[in-house]
Every structure is written in structure tokens, then in C-alpha cells.
Design a protein around this motif. Sequence first.
Motif, PDB file in Angstrom:
ATOM      1  N   VAL A  26      35.227  35.964  36.206  1.00 38.38           N
ATOM      2  CA  VAL A  26      34.586  36.993  37.231  1.00 38.38           C
ATOM      3  C   VAL A  26      35.059  38.120  36.790  1.00 38.38           C
ATOM      4  O   VAL A  26      36.068  38.561  36.055  1.00 38.38           O
ATOM      5  CB  VAL A  26      34.970  36.412  38.519  1.00 38.38           C
ATOM      6  CG1 VAL A  26      36.580  36.378  38.816  1.00 38.38           C
ATOM      7  CG2 VAL A  26      34.391  37.523  39.815  1.00 38.38           C
ATOM      8  N   VAL A  29      35.975  42.151  37.596  1.00 36.23           N
ATOM      9  CA  VAL A  29      36.169  42.977  38.768  1.00 36.23           C
ATOM     10  C   VAL A  29      36.132  44.464  38.086  1.00 36.23           C
ATOM     11  O   VAL A  29      36.923  44.698  37.184  1.00 36.23           O
ATOM     12  CB  VAL A  29      37.786  42.674  39.282  1.00 36.23           C
ATOM     13  CG1 VAL A  29      38.111  43.486  40.186  1.00 36.23           C
ATOM     14  CG2 VAL A  29      37.800  41.186  39.603  1.00 36.23           C
ATOM     15  N   ARG A  87      36.586  45.642  42.851  1.00 28.40           N
ATOM     16  CA  ARG A  87      35.591  44.906  43.401  1.00 28.40           C
ATOM     17  C   ARG A  87      35.091  43.821  42.475  1.00 28.40           C
ATOM     18  O   ARG A  87      34.623  44.380  41.363  1.00 28.40           O
ATOM     19  CB  ARG A  87      34.474  45.802  43.858  1.00 28.40           C
ATOM     20  CG  ARG A  87      34.894  46.868  45.137  1.00 28.40           C
ATOM     21  CD  ARG A  87      33.531  47.682  45.502  1.00 28.40           C
ATOM     22  NE  ARG A  87      33.900  48.662  46.698  1.00 28.40           N
ATOM     23  CZ  ARG A  87      34.038  48.461  47.732  1.00 28.40           C
ATOM     24  NH1 ARG A  87      33.874  47.176  48.367  1.00 28.40           N
ATOM     25  NH2 ARG A  87      34.710  49.428  48.848  1.00 28.40           N
ATOM     26  N   ALA A  88      34.651  42.842  42.939  1.00 28.56           N
ATOM     27  CA  ALA A  88      33.913  41.728  42.306  1.00 28.56           C
ATOM     28  C   ALA A  88      32.529  42.250  41.813  1.00 28.56           C
ATOM     29  O   ALA A  88      31.940  42.593  42.581  1.00 28.56           O
ATOM     30  CB  ALA A  88      33.801  40.441  43.160  1.00 28.56           C
ATOM     31  N   SER A  89      32.222  42.410  40.612  1.00 30.78           N
ATOM     32  CA  SER A  89      30.944  43.275  40.327  1.00 30.78           C
ATOM     33  C   SER A  89      30.119  42.056  39.357  1.00 30.78           C
ATOM     34  O   SER A  89      29.003  42.549  38.856  1.00 30.78           O
ATOM     35  CB  SER A  89      31.119  44.402  39.463  1.00 30.78           C
ATOM     36  OG  SER A  89      32.093  45.075  40.379  1.00 30.78           O
ATOM     37  N   ILE A  93      29.710  38.228  36.776  1.00 27.69           N
ATOM     38  CA  ILE A  93      30.427  37.045  36.174  1.00 27.69           C
ATOM     39  C   ILE A  93      29.845  36.916  34.720  1.00 27.69           C
ATOM     40  O   ILE A  93      28.975  37.514  34.377  1.00 27.69           O
ATOM     41  CB  ILE A  93      30.030  35.755  37.043  1.00 27.69           C
ATOM     42  CG1 ILE A  93      28.459  35.456  36.906  1.00 27.69           C
ATOM     43  CG2 ILE A  93      30.518  35.609  38.366  1.00 27.69           C
ATOM     44  CD1 ILE A  93      28.013  34.069  37.358  1.00 27.69           C
ATOM     45  N   ALA A 106      39.018  33.276  39.033  1.00 31.19           N
ATOM     46  CA  ALA A 106      39.305  34.084  39.768  1.00 31.19           C
ATOM     47  C   ALA A 106      40.536  34.284  40.319  1.00 31.19           C
ATOM     48  O   ALA A 106      40.894  35.703  40.500  1.00 31.19           O
ATOM     49  CB  ALA A 106      38.469  33.430  41.177  1.00 31.19           C
ATOM     50  N   LYS A 123      42.051  36.660  38.164  1.00 32.01           N
ATOM     51  CA  LYS A 123      41.561  38.083  38.167  1.00 32.01           C
ATOM     52  C   LYS A 123      42.036  38.706  39.591  1.00 32.01           C
ATOM     53  O   LYS A 123      41.511  39.855  40.072  1.00 32.01           O
ATOM     54  CB  LYS A 123      40.031  37.944  37.995  1.00 32.01           C
ATOM     55  CG  LYS A 123      39.612  37.924  36.741  1.00 32.01           C
ATOM     56  CD  LYS A 123      39.788  39.259  35.934  1.00 32.01           C
ATOM     57  CE  LYS A 123      39.599  39.108  34.394  1.00 32.01           C
ATOM     58  NZ  LYS A 123      38.051  39.401  34.113  1.00 32.01           N
ATOM     59  N   VAL A 141      40.365  39.411  46.605  1.00 36.12           N
ATOM     60  CA  VAL A 141      39.382  40.476  45.639  1.00 36.12           C
ATOM     61  C   VAL A 141      38.304  40.874  46.487  1.00 36.12           C
ATOM     62  O   VAL A 141      37.451  40.165  46.888  1.00 36.12           O
ATOM     63  CB  VAL A 141      38.978  39.719  44.291  1.00 36.12           C
ATOM     64  CG1 VAL A 141      37.830  40.921  43.508  1.00 36.12           C
ATOM     65  CG2 VAL A 141      40.226  39.421  43.565  1.00 36.12           C
ATOM     66  N   LEU A 164      34.648  39.442  46.444  1.00 33.53           N
ATOM     67  CA  LEU A 164      34.529  38.059  46.154  1.00 33.53           C
ATOM     68  C   LEU A 164      34.838  37.116  47.200  1.00 33.53           C
ATOM     69  O   LEU A 164      35.836  36.965  47.690  1.00 33.53           O
ATOM     70  CB  LEU A 164      35.528  37.856  44.947  1.00 33.53           C
ATOM     71  CG  LEU A 164      35.741  36.350  44.475  1.00 33.53           C
ATOM     72  CD1 LEU A 164      34.556  36.022  43.581  1.00 33.53           C
ATOM     73  CD2 LEU A 164      37.235  36.281  43.571  1.00 33.53           C
TER      74      LEU A 164
END
Lengths: 248, 655
Positions: free
Chosen positions: B210, B212, B216-218, B220, B266, B269, B433, B436
Motif C-alpha cells: 500500500v 502512503v 494518506r493512503a494513496s 497500491i 499495511a 506502512k 493510516v 486506509l
Amino acid sequence: MHFTLKIWRQENADVAGGIQTYEVDDISGDTSFLEMLDILNDQLESDGGLPVAFDHDCREGICGTCSLMINGTPHGPETTTTCQLHMRSFQDGDTIFIEPWRAAAFPVVRDLVVDRSAFDRIIRAGGFVSIDTGSAQDANNTPIPKDDADYAFDAATCIGCGACVAACKNASAMLFVSAKVSHLAHVPQGDAERRGRVLSMVDTMDAEGFGSCTNYTDCEAACPKAISTDHIAVLNREFIRAKIGRTT
Amino acid sequence: MELADVPAQPVKKRNRMKLDAKIPEGPIQEKWSRYRNKLKLVNPSNKRKFRVIVVGSGLAGASAAATMSELGYAVDCFCFQDSPRRAHSIAAQGGINAAKNYPGDGDSIYRLFYDTVKGGDFRSREANVHRLAEVSGLIIDQCVAQGVPFAREYGGLLDNRSFGGAQVSRTFYARGQTGQQLLIGAYSALSRQVASGNVRMFTRMEMLDVVVVDGRASGIVTRNLVTGEVESHAADAVVLATGGYANVFFLSTNAMGCNVTAAYRAYKKGAGFANPCFTQIHPTCIPVAGDHQSKLTLMSESLRNDGRVWVPQQVGDTRPPNEIPDAERDYFLERKYPSFGNLTPRDVASRSAKEVCDEGRGVGKTGLGVYLDFRDATARMGRDTVAAKYGNLFDMYQRITDENPYQVPMRIFPAPHYTMGGLWVDYNLMSTVEGLFVIGEANFSDHGANRLGASALMQGLADGYFILPATIGNYFAQLGISHQTVSPDHAEFKQAEQGCTTRLNRLLNASGNRTVDSFHKELGRIMWENCGMSRNAEGLEKALQQIPELREEFWKNVKVMGAGEELNLSLEKAGRVADFLEFGELMCRDALTRNESCGGHFREEYQTPEGEAVRDDEQYCHSAVWEYTGDDAVPIRNEEQLEFEYVELALRSYK
């Protein structure tokens, strides 16, 4: 038990494949067919060879991932999926031919793995009820006679494995398509889209390159969920009903 | 109550992670409805500007992808199977709970809430569980509207049955194939959205990382399992619906492909991993037959509705079961738990079976099995009724064991089945996160230390159909419409791709001489022996030594055949096992630091003289949330304190 395996090997869709011969030994009758292939693959990998690629996942006979033509029969000699077939169904010393599903609409990806995404495209053409989440009425507002519900259920047990197509000399997908059409034709929720659904799904089935049905019913014999060809009769009826317009 | 004499390890409280569960104010019955009214909304014409990635297409993933698409968001859905219809939710047999109270037997939202909190041994979050019970009825409505063929009575109305851990009949079912029928329902809703062009479906794609960006999760990084290509996919939010990790035990009832990779990546991360040691061992599985075995087969717990569980009273009684008279049988669940009998919750039933086997009274060739007998049920209801209710399960049993359960009692033994632990999420189902989200079995939220039967399907669909689609809108609204989706060419994506490729190459180049499966089997043995149905400090410490050693050997001595740029099943397996080899350690660490017994986590040091679990609410009434701090560093154990306002913290008794 000892077996001689004649397995279809093919690197990818662009190159020609062929049958290769392997031997496996010391296989107990309680070993499942796929576990026997695990043992072969372990052997191949230990000897520095490439394992045989085959599709499988749940190994409980429900996800529909596993396939295999075993001695020319989809899923082998019992009425079940390959993952639920055990080696006790074979005799010590047997030679077993293992090939991928054979159908133009299911191109080989590698070895015994085929691409069955055509089935997904058929479902997308109408194998659903158009109901957005949250807009449903109370579940018990629409009683469904038990016989209808049970009949719909029999059709809905289809696992989408593709054995029906592999068994058919025409590589027809009629049993698969009929299972969905018949399921939704026997519950009131499917009624509103009944006409469009059958026409669209049949069109997509044809466009994907599946053949026509000539009533040999090999599909029913091969179906691990024993789905009846009666549903093909339902499909034909639904199709004609849709073609000639509203008859209600 | 006496405790075994064991020095409790002091628990260090050093919360570094910010664990704000964001539980709304107000009485529990009103929290969700009030909160929903306050959630920020995204204008219908702006929804399509937000792209969300959903990883996984099981009940949670498919229902979430379909519903978010219906709302107007742009959705990309990924699965490693060849079709979204094959996700492992399909294998769930028994049923789905809902507080509909159709049978009029006194059920209510409160009772479902209460049973679930108690069943989870008071290690779940009250507000989440209550919300789950509130939406349970809507799930049934939705599924029926999709045409899901639930079992019906002759009058045409829906039928219910009872299940472990409950004294009402609230379980809706579709023969022994409830998961299949519900998943096909969600799959059909998803298919409709794929046809509309709003969902892009990516099959045979495995998530490897994933990404980040700025916290922010942006997006994959995935590997295309057919071509081997490693690719980046960007979005404004990422949803993991990637299931559980019971395959850490090698032998489990999970499908062969089930893995921890997405959740573990994840975690690395920055997503906290909660209660990894809370795993469920299901009591009714078919016992292991031999070394060749690749997986264990579950039989629905619904069998315990009519089947009676017993072993011979005498150690070494090898007579065929039908020759053992009633007086010489020990119906141990009915004896120990008279009010729940054969319907005690899973953890209690599993442990009881292990106990009688440990005493030497187990049955079958290996001695690791107990009988599940339908003799009395057949006499009471007739063979036809038994066949109508359980026929497909009996057939399955016969196919696997070559024994006829209509004539000879089945043999069952517990097997790893479900994992209550998972990525920590707040009330919005968002992990630590930003952006996410985690839904279904992959999160930790609703089942505490033990899940009741027929509650997994309920939770997966509650998260996917009703909860996430509401809460994610709030996240997007906060991002605002001027928000720009990060480009997949961003340096973070390139770096993540590079990391994945390096790791794949390392596996391919290891050129050792042990197969991936041999490592997985060895890890499974370590986990089953030391972190399985019962655990103790000594065993866990041993495992914590053995796992890093095994991991080291893996990277030196694993043998992965084939190349990276092709369909390569050994490489897929190797990547998953490499993650299990790290994750197993985290599980053991969690089990070792939870000095109490609760639900599926039974620490031998913490039991009554009668062998019942002893919780420690003083010190452990919390979720343990693990924070990654580096490959060679010990992770940090954070705590989310649990408060019980509506269900009194009480000793869980099923007597």
C-alpha cells in the motif's frame, strides 16, 4: 498406489503445448486428486523442474476454481469437483490423462489453467437484480412458495466452474446461462428484468464464442452440482417468451 | 477462583499510536443514527471525482465495491482469484444472523448485541457491535431483494435456525451454502456495476504494497499474476477487504490462497495490527487423515443443532461407536454445559474436545477426534428430515472420509478457521493510516476474542453494504473536491514498486533446496503447537526463538522455480509464506503479552481448577494494537481501553 500421469504442459497462450509423462508413487487412497498433484509438484520442484500450474482454491468443492479434464471427463469419474475427488476412485497402476478445459472461449493461460472470464461477462450482461443497497423492503413482505424457492435454489447452486462447457462437444455454455436465468425466473425479484436479462445473456454467450446446444446433456452428467438440463428448457422458454414480446 | 501460580509480566503502557476510536456521543441505541445524520456528504455530481480502491472481492469487498459504485464513486476492485465470485466467503456454510425476530422467540437488536459482546468474551467495542446488530436486519432485506434463495417455510416465509452461543433462532440460511448464495448476490451486484462502467474489475492481481503519500493512503502496488508485471494504482482511498490469516497454521479451513500479505504490508506502512493472537479454532472439522493433507474441511456448526458430541467414557475403548452403549458414552458438552449443551460457543466446544483427546479418549486412527452422532436425531425426525437439513454436509463428509454418517457417527476435530484479530479500525472503519479503510475479517472490530457462528457473514456484509459506504463519504468530503489524486508516477509509488520487485527477485534468486511448502508446513507446526488452541509462556517463548531461525533459513535456502514475468504459482506462494514467517512472530508476541485467557486465546496459566478460562479485566480489558518499528526492532504494543456501559463485564458462563 502408483500412477502414471500424462499431463498437458503449455508455457503460455502463444506457444504450442503437449503431453508430458510423470510418475508418482506411494499415494494413499485418502489423498485428494489435487493433493496428488501437490506431491507431483513437490517432486518436480525438488528436482529443479517447473511445477504444473493448475487452478484451485477452496478445496471444498464450492468456489468453482478447480477444473481439469481427467481421462477425458471434466472433474474425473465421480459427480463432484476435482478437489473433492480422491485417489481411491482409481486403481493402483492406472495411467491418468490430465488436460485443461477444452473450449475456444476458455483459452489456456498456462498448463492446466484456463481463462474463464467469459462467464463473468455473461453475468454482467444481466445475471443480477437491479436493486441499489438500502432500498429493499422487508424480506418477509414477499412470500415465495417453497417449491419455487427450492427450484430456484437448485439452479443457484452453480459454482461457475465451466465443466458443462468442457463436457459439451459444442463447447456450449447453455447450462451455465440457464442456471442463472432459471434461478431469477423462479423468484419474484427477478421478474421486472426477466425479458432483457435472457436476451442480453444469450447474446453475450454467443458473442463470447460458446457453441449451441444440441441436447446431448453431457453437461448435466459432468456438472459437479448436478444441475439439471431442465433449466435449459426454462432458458429456451424464457428466450422465446422474451422474443415474442410481453405475454402477461 | 484459584489461579495457577504464575508471575504476571508487568504490562508497559507506552501508547505511541494515536488510537482514537471516534465513538459518537449519545445512548448506544442512537449513536449510529445520530452519527449518520452528522456525516458530511459529497454532492452526487462530485462523487465520481473520487476514486477508491477495494482490495478483495469477498462478501465485504464485493458489497462495498458495488455499493460505493451505486453511490457514484469511481471504484477499482482487485482480487487474486480468476473471478470475484471465487473469494473464500463462498465457503461459509451455516448461515447469517439477523435480529429480525421472525420466529417471535424474544430476539431483539439488544439481544444480538448482548450475545455478540458476551460471545466475544468482552474484548470488542460495544458501539461497533451494537451498530452491527442494528443493520443486521437490513442485510437480509437486501439479499432477499437480490434474489438470494434463503431457506423458506411452506408458507413461503423465511426460515430460521439456532446456532452456537444463542438461545434464540436468528440464523438465516441457504441449505449448507449460505456463504455461496450471499457471495453470488454481492457478486451479481458488483457485476451490475462493472457493466455500468463505474467499477473497473482487476482479476488475478495480487496486492503487494500500500502506498502512503503525505500520511494518506494513496494507492497500491500489485503484481499481475498472469504476466508478472508489477504495477501502481492510485486512488483517493484504499479499502482492504482481504480476509483473515488462519493459513499461518498451514492446515486450516481457509482456501489455499488466503493470506496475510495485504494486511501485513499495511501494518508495515503504519497501520496498527490489533489482537493478532485472537484466532478461532472451529470445533466441527473433519480430522486430519495424513501427511499429504493440504487443508482441513469444515462442516457447518449447524450440525451441532441436532448432532450430539461424545467420546467413550473409558480410555482405550476401541469398539466401533455403534457398539458402545449409551451408559458408556460421555456426552461431554451436555454434561459440562447443561443449558447450552452441544450449542456452546466455538472456543468452549473446541477446547472441550481437545481436553477429552488429551485424556486419551479421542477416537479415530489418530486419536484426535470426537464423535458427532445423528442417531438420536434420525430416530426423532426421520432420515428424510435429517437429509433435507444436512444432506450436502453428510455427502461431503462421506466423500472425504469414505464413511457413511447416516450409519456411523461422524468424527470431528477442531481446526483453525477464522481470525478475530486484524488491522485496527476506528468507528469509521479507518485504520491508523488516513484513508486506509479495513472491512470484513481483515479488521478486528466486532468479534472480540471469539466470534459466534453465523456472525462473519453478517459483519462482512454490514461493513460492505451499510457502514463503509456511509463513513467513507465523510472522509472524501473532508478531503474536499479540490483534492488531487496522487499520480502513480509519484516517487513513493516508484519506490514501493522497486521494493516489491527487489523482494520478488530475492525470492527467485535464493536458489536453495527446500520447497516453499516445506517452510510453510514447519511454520504451521510451530504455530499450532505453541499458539494454537491453548498457549503457555514457555511454548510461546520457544516459538519466538524458532520462527526467526526458520525465517532466516527460508531466505537462505528456499527454492522458487520459474521466472518473475509469467504465471508462477511457487513465487506467489513464496511471497505469502515470507509474510506469514514474519506475522507468526507477531501473533506469538501478542499471545505472550496477554496474560489472561479470553475467548479463543486460552493461556494455560490462567484457568480455574475446572479448566475454565480466567479473564483479567483489571489489566487486559483492552485491545492490543501493534505498531511496526522496523524489521529488526521489537514492535510497540499500544492499547485501546474498552469500556462496557451496556453489558456488564461478567464471567462468561454457558453452564
